[in-house]
Structures are given as structure tokens and as C-alpha cells.
Design a protein around this motif. Structure first.
Motif, PDB file in Angstrom:
ATOM      1  N   MET A   1       0.816  -1.219   0.013  1.00  0.00           N
ATOM      2  CA  MET A   1      -0.029   0.035   0.051  1.00  0.00           C
ATOM      3  C   MET A   1       1.001   1.251  -0.106  1.00  0.00           C
ATOM      4  O   MET A   1       1.833   1.505   0.565  1.00  0.00           O
ATOM      5  N   THR A   2       0.563   2.252  -0.772  1.00  0.00           N
ATOM      6  CA  THR A   2       1.214   3.385  -0.978  1.00  0.00           C
ATOM      7  C   THR A   2       0.279   4.840  -0.665  1.00  0.00           C
ATOM      8  O   THR A   2      -0.739   4.515  -1.324  1.00  0.00           O
ATOM      9  N   LEU A   3       0.745   5.586   0.136  1.00  0.00           N
ATOM     10  CA  LEU A   3       0.021   6.687   0.484  1.00  0.00           C
ATOM     11  C   LEU A   3       0.481   7.904  -0.002  1.00  0.00           C
ATOM     12  O   LEU A   3       1.826   8.462  -0.084  1.00  0.00           O
ATOM     13  N   TYR A   4      -0.203   8.285  -1.087  1.00  0.00           N
ATOM     14  CA  TYR A   4       0.143   9.591  -2.001  1.00  0.00           C
ATOM     15  C   TYR A   4      -0.371  10.906  -1.378  1.00  0.00           C
ATOM     16  O   TYR A   4      -1.535  10.854  -0.996  1.00  0.00           O
ATOM     17  N   HIS A   5       0.470  11.852  -1.074  1.00  0.00           N
ATOM     18  CA  HIS A   5      -0.110  13.093  -0.549  1.00  0.00           C
ATOM     19  C   HIS A   5       0.166  14.404  -1.289  1.00  0.00           C
ATOM     20  O   HIS A   5       1.224  14.639  -1.866  1.00  0.00           O
ATOM     21  N   ALA A   6      -0.740  15.260  -1.030  1.00  0.00           N
ATOM     22  CA  ALA A   6      -0.516  16.541  -1.672  1.00  0.00           C
ATOM     23  C   ALA A   6      -1.195  17.623  -0.949  1.00  0.00           C
ATOM     24  O   ALA A   6      -2.347  17.353  -0.576  1.00  0.00           O
ATOM     25  N   ASP A   7      -0.557  18.715  -0.729  1.00  0.00           N
ATOM     26  CA  ASP A   7      -1.217  19.862  -0.246  1.00  0.00           C
ATOM     27  C   ASP A   7      -1.673  20.810  -1.014  1.00  0.00           C
ATOM     28  O   ASP A   7      -0.811  21.172  -2.148  1.00  0.00           O
TER      29      ASP A   7
END
Length: 134
Positions: A1-7
Motif C-alpha cells: 500500500m502506498t499513500l500519496y499526499h498533496a497540499d
């Protein structure tokens, strides 16, 4: 599982017809969860949607936008990405705000061999078979 993040920072007064955009590249094959954090102060006036090309992935139905305040909205999804490195476009706007707001977007994705129902059921069947027949 990969968590991709963006603000994504949405300047005050950003119109819907000219939203702020940010590209998030998904490298896994199946998107399983989308979460968006709206900080306090958004007052339901900051809007967000996530797209792949012209296709609106989130929220549904097409043409709707997520908006809230002081909340983390979490949705379980199952979407198979159509290409290896899939660009998702986050669009946000806030036409009636007087201040800038920063929304946080998290997208969880898994490789296809982990995430398909057939794979999960196949692994479960193999495990049961080993337990029953050794």
C-alpha cells in the motif's frame, strides 16, 4: 500500500472556471481510498474535485464538488488506473472566500496483485485448502 499526499493552497476568490490545480502521480494500479482534509475556517466555501483527464474520479456524481470545514472526508473507492504512472489532477476553487486555504489530499493505492477481489479470494482459497488438506 502506498499513500500519496498533496497540499493544495487555494487563494481567496479563486473562481470555479479557473481553479487551482495540482498533479499527483499515482504509480500503483488500484486506488482504494481518497481522503481530503478541510481545515477550520473553510466554512463550506472551498471546493475540490479529483480528475483523470476529463473523467471526474471524486466526488460522484460528475460535476459535483466536495466542500466542508474542520473535517477529514474519507471515501473507500476501487478504481483501476489506466496507465502505469497515472496523473490525477486535483482541482480546487473558492470564489466567495476572503482568505487563502490549504487543503490536504491523501490517496491510498495498491499494486494490482494485492488489490483485486480475484487475487484476495484466490489467496483465501489457497490458504483454506492448505489448512484443510495440508
Amino acid at each position: 500500500m502506498t499513500l500519496y499526499h498533496a497540499d493544495i493552497t487555494v487563494p481567496a476568490g479563486t473562481p470555479q472556471n479557473n481553479p487551482v490545480t495540482k498533479t499527483l502521480i499515482i504509480e500503483d494500479e488500484i486506488v482504494t481510498k481518497i481522503a481530503v482534509t478541510f481545515p477550520w475556517g473553510c466554512n463550506g466555501l472551498v471546493y475540490l474535485s479529483i480528475h483523470y483527464g476529463k473523467y471526474q474520479l471524486f466526488p460522484k456524481p460528475e460535476g459535483e464538488a466536495l466542500h466542508d470545514s474542520g473535517t477529514r472526508v474519507i471515501a473507500s473507492v476501487y478504481w483501476e488506473t489506466p496507465e502505469g504512472r497515472t496523473p490525477l489532477i486535483i482541482k480546487a476553487w473558492a470564489p466567495e472566500t476572503q482568505y487563502d486555504h490549504t487543503l490536504m489530499v491523501d490517496i491510498e493505492a495498491v499494486p494490482k496483485e494485492i488489490g483485486t477481489p480475484q487475487t484476495v479470494l484466490g489467496k483465501l482459497a489457497n490458504t483454506l485448502q492448505k489448512l484443510i488438506w495440508g
